[in-house]
Design a protein around this motif. Structure first.
Motif, PDB file in Angstrom:
ATOM      1  N   THR A 124     -11.709  -4.432   2.535  1.00 58.91           N
ATOM      2  CA  THR A 124     -11.608  -2.523   2.209  1.00 58.91           C
ATOM      3  C   THR A 124     -10.475  -1.974   3.034  1.00 58.91           C
ATOM      4  N   VAL A 125      -9.380  -2.094   2.991  1.00 56.44           N
ATOM      5  CA  VAL A 125      -8.749  -1.312   4.263  1.00 56.44           C
ATOM      6  C   VAL A 125      -7.958   0.167   4.286  1.00 56.44           C
ATOM      7  N   ASP A 126      -7.590   0.690   5.292  1.00 53.16           N
ATOM      8  CA  ASP A 126      -7.038   1.946   5.735  1.00 53.16           C
ATOM      9  C   ASP A 126      -5.360   1.651   6.642  1.00 53.16           C
ATOM     10  N   ILE A 127      -4.424   2.352   5.579  1.00 53.77           N
ATOM     11  CA  ILE A 127      -3.592   1.905   5.770  1.00 53.77           C
ATOM     12  C   ILE A 127      -3.129   3.439   6.523  1.00 53.77           C
ATOM     13  N   SER A 172       0.145  -4.502  13.210  1.00 50.46           N
ATOM     14  CA  SER A 172       0.683  -4.327  12.481  1.00 50.46           C
ATOM     15  C   SER A 172       1.598  -4.839  11.174  1.00 50.46           C
ATOM     16  N   MET A 173       1.835  -4.394  10.402  1.00 52.76           N
ATOM     17  CA  MET A 173       1.957  -5.150   8.381  1.00 52.76           C
ATOM     18  C   MET A 173       3.354  -4.489   8.352  1.00 52.76           C
ATOM     19  N   ARG A 174       4.292  -5.616   8.317  1.00 54.66           N
ATOM     20  CA  ARG A 174       5.698  -4.776   7.279  1.00 54.66           C
ATOM     21  C   ARG A 174       5.472  -4.889   6.183  1.00 54.66           C
ATOM     22  N   VAL A 175       5.835  -4.149   5.198  1.00 57.57           N
ATOM     23  CA  VAL A 175       5.855  -3.741   3.851  1.00 57.57           C
ATOM     24  C   VAL A 175       6.905  -4.541   3.149  1.00 57.57           C
ATOM     25  N   GLU A 176       6.578  -5.201   2.191  1.00 54.22           N
ATOM     26  CA  GLU A 176       7.422  -6.916   1.811  1.00 54.22           C
ATOM     27  C   GLU A 176       7.793  -5.793   1.099  1.00 54.22           C
ATOM     28  N   GLN A 177       6.610  -5.557  -0.275  1.00 55.64           N
ATOM     29  CA  GLN A 177       7.339  -4.972  -1.573  1.00 55.64           C
ATOM     30  C   GLN A 177       6.397  -3.856  -2.311  1.00 55.64           C
ATOM     31  N   VAL A 178       7.430  -2.863  -2.898  1.00 60.77           N
ATOM     32  CA  VAL A 178       6.236  -1.261  -3.146  1.00 60.77           C
ATOM     33  C   VAL A 178       6.994  -2.434  -4.854  1.00 60.77           C
ATOM     34  N   LYS A 234       4.884   5.982  -2.257  1.00 60.37           N
ATOM     35  CA  LYS A 234       6.172   6.979  -2.895  1.00 60.37           C
ATOM     36  C   LYS A 234       5.995   7.348  -0.325  1.00 60.37           C
ATOM     37  N   ARG A 235       5.042   6.830  -0.061  1.00 61.96           N
ATOM     38  CA  ARG A 235       4.872   7.214   1.711  1.00 61.96           C
ATOM     39  C   ARG A 235       5.907   5.899   1.729  1.00 61.96           C
ATOM     40  N   LEU A 236       5.116   4.418   1.499  1.00 66.09           N
ATOM     41  CA  LEU A 236       6.192   3.444   1.759  1.00 66.09           C
ATOM     42  C   LEU A 236       7.212   3.241   1.430  1.00 66.09           C
ATOM     43  N   THR A 237       7.982   2.851   2.649  1.00 66.65           N
ATOM     44  CA  THR A 237       9.322   1.933   2.308  1.00 66.65           C
ATOM     45  C   THR A 237       9.396   0.205   2.352  1.00 66.65           C
ATOM     46  N   GLU A 238      10.205  -0.901   1.565  1.00 67.14           N
ATOM     47  CA  GLU A 238      10.060  -1.977   2.111  1.00 67.14           C
ATOM     48  C   GLU A 238      10.821  -2.353   3.044  1.00 67.14           C
ATOM     49  N   GLY A 239       9.983  -2.627   4.423  1.00 68.65           N
ATOM     50  CA  GLY A 239      10.822  -2.833   5.315  1.00 68.65           C
ATOM     51  C   GLY A 239      10.225  -2.276   6.526  1.00 68.65           C
ATOM     52  N   TRP A 240       9.654  -1.296   7.255  1.00 70.05           N
ATOM     53  CA  TRP A 240       8.893  -0.364   7.550  1.00 70.05           C
ATOM     54  C   TRP A 240       7.579  -1.414   8.099  1.00 70.05           C
ATOM     55  N   GLN A 241       7.440  -0.855   9.621  1.00 71.49           N
ATOM     56  CA  GLN A 241       6.489  -1.056   9.355  1.00 71.49           C
ATOM     57  C   GLN A 241       5.224  -0.118   9.574  1.00 71.49           C
ATOM     58  N   ALA A 281       5.280   1.027 -10.915  1.00 72.36           N
ATOM     59  CA  ALA A 281       4.298   1.244 -11.156  1.00 72.36           C
ATOM     60  C   ALA A 281       3.179   0.151 -13.014  1.00 72.36           C
ATOM     61  N   GLU A 282       2.507   0.534 -12.907  1.00 76.64           N
ATOM     62  CA  GLU A 282       1.322   0.345 -14.091  1.00 76.64           C
ATOM     63  C   GLU A 282      -0.036   0.932 -14.223  1.00 76.64           C
ATOM     64  N   ASN A 283      -0.065   2.214 -15.198  1.00 75.53           N
ATOM     65  CA  ASN A 283      -0.773   3.367 -15.650  1.00 75.53           C
ATOM     66  C   ASN A 283      -0.978   3.991 -14.033  1.00 75.53           C
ATOM     67  N   GLY A 284      -0.562   4.107 -13.398  1.00 78.13           N
ATOM     68  CA  GLY A 284      -0.797   5.343 -12.691  1.00 78.13           C
ATOM     69  C   GLY A 284      -0.531   4.538 -11.251  1.00 78.13           C
ATOM     70  N   ARG A 285      -0.715   3.287 -11.198  1.00 79.34           N
ATOM     71  CA  ARG A 285      -0.728   2.396  -9.544  1.00 79.34           C
ATOM     72  C   ARG A 285       0.112   1.309  -9.995  1.00 79.34           C
ATOM     73  N   VAL A 286       0.770   1.116  -8.342  1.00 77.02           N
ATOM     74  CA  VAL A 286       1.725   0.407  -7.318  1.00 77.02           C
ATOM     75  C   VAL A 286       1.366  -0.961  -6.824  1.00 77.02           C
ATOM     76  N   PRO A 287       1.578  -1.640  -7.326  1.00 76.86           N
ATOM     77  CA  PRO A 287       1.161  -2.664  -5.904  1.00 76.86           C
ATOM     78  C   PRO A 287       2.118  -2.705  -4.977  1.00 76.86           C
TER      79      PRO A 287
END
Length: 417
Positions: A325-328, A291-297, A270-277, A300-306
């Motif tokens: 493993t990265v840090d967002i 610096s990466m673009r949020v292409e898709q949120v 919920k803290r990510l919006t498509e189109g944001w950097q 939800a599947e069992n409490g997790r979101v791709p």
């Protein structure tokens, strides 16, 4: 006499007691009332969360297979259409022949260079100067651990040394030099003719960035299916990792845009919006911040979101990466880092710190902008760039000496003699 002697002793013990009492009081005062300081410094506090996922690229696996291959491009190097990627050999003798051809090519190039300089009496001195310059350059590269052009520089140095040695040995005999060139050319042509029977050439039928690692994910993770991946699919790919193809020459990354797909909690999504950097920080197999673009949120599947991120930067640096493993980094704020026990309030309730200015303690007002365990991230209430120089002097700056502990502090107190 005895009475005077006793009196002297009493006086001596009295003075000794007074001295010890004074020293004890001084030590106690130093232990309990001394000033403790630290240096403030600029710091960036990140609001971040860890995630594990896969890098996805448009990858074309070169179809050729061979146990003996001589790959020409380096990892992450750009390859043009029809450019030679590798030589494939049927046996070890073919590989050894190819190495001999390469040495002869190098020697022939050096001899031709030497022949072009024949007759110039200053050649030997010039070559010596160039050799010294190249040695200095190599030493500087090794000292700074810059190995990007080490191979080319080494070959150049060898060529210069060979040219100078041959100039000395031949004594300027141009005829002998041409004979040597003809002999080496003949040897090379014979070997090239023989190589045509047991050596094949791999050429790129499309342009791209070369990678020598074929891990089996090339057909499972593609830009075409990256938006349909679910958290359970990603988990399955992590557990049931494919095996790489044996004998593969390598692959070409044909697209300029690459992706990172991972799953996060619903709260994080919920803290990510498509189109944001968003900044994605890599720190395991490769260290860098992209610096990466949020292409898709995704759904939800069992409490997790791709989540799918994408970028067109650093492609040549991440060719070896797959599951990471990265840090967002959701947001960052920069300020001045100060220990929590240095912060206090004045009579008006304004937060600030005491800093040593000259010999005095000066109260510098701040605003708290971040909190992380044992320190606060603060910004000066008065900007250091204020046009009023006298006002700007009151601003807290990185490098200021902050007082952590001292007795009876107040603005303007003399804390140093």
């Amino acid at each position: 006499m005895k009475q005077g002697h006793i009196l002297n002793r009493i006086v001596m013990f009295t003075l000794l007691g007074a001295i010890l009492a004074y020293l004890g009081a001084s030590v106690w005062q130093n232990l309990t009332g001394r000033m403790t300081t630290t240096i403030s410094y600029s710091y960036t506090l990140d609001d971040e969360a860890e995630a594990t996922g896969f890098l996805v690229r448009a990858e074309y696996v070169l179809p050729e297979r061979s146990a003996l291959a001589d790959v020409l491009p380096a990892e992450g190097e750009k390859v043009a259409v029809n450019e030679t990627v590798a030589y494939l050999y049927q046996d070890a003798a073919a590989l050894e022949r190819r190495q001999t051809i390469r040495k002869l090519n190098m020697e022939l190039e050096q001899l031709n260079e030497t022949a072009s300089l024949a007759g110039d009496l200053s050649d030997s001195a010039r070559l010596t100067d160039e050799i010294m310059a190249e040695l200095t350059s190599l030493r500087a590269s090794v000292s700074s651990r810059d190995f990007t052009s080490l191979e080319d520089d080494s070959l150049k140095l060898k060529s210069l040394v060979y040219q100078r040695d041959y100039t000395y040995e031949s004594g300027g005999d141009a005829a002998g030099l041409q004979t040597r060139i003809a002999d080496i050319s003949s040897q090379r042509e014979s070997l090239i003719a023989a190589a045509g029977q047991d050596t094949s050439v791999v050429r790129a039928d499309k342009s791209g960035v070369y990678s020598g690692v074929v891990d089996g994910y090339e057909s499972l993770l593609t830009p075409d299916n990256v938006f349909s991946l679910t958290p359970s699919t990603l988990d399955s790919m992590a557990v049931n990792a494919p095996t790489g193809e044996a004998g593969a020459v390598g692959k070409l990354i044909t697209g300029t845009r690459w992706y990172f797909v991972c799953s996060v909690s619903e709260a994080q999504s919920k803290r990510l919006t498509e189109g944001w950097q968003v900044k994605i920080r890599f720190s395991r197999d490769w260290s860098g911040e992209v610096s990466m673009r949020v292409e898709q949120v995704g759904q939800a599947e069992n409490g997790r979101v791709p989540i799918v991120f994408s970028s067109t930067h650093y492609l040549s640096d991440i060719t070896l990466l797959r599951r990471q493993t990265v840090d967002i980094v959701y947001s960052s704020i920069t300020g001045i880092r100060v220990p929590k026990n240095a912060l206090l309030q004045d009579e008006a309730g304004q937060w600030g710190v005491f800093a040593v200015v000259g010999a005095q303690a000066e109260f510098k007002s701040v605003t708290i902008v971040g909190d992380d365990e044992d320190y606060y991230l603060v910004q000066p209430l008065i900007p250091a760039t204020d046009l009023n120089k006298e006002v700007a002097k009151k601003a807290l700056r990185p490098g200021d000496e902050i007082i952590l502990r001292a007795d009876g502090l107040f603005d303007g107190k003399v804390v140093r003699s």
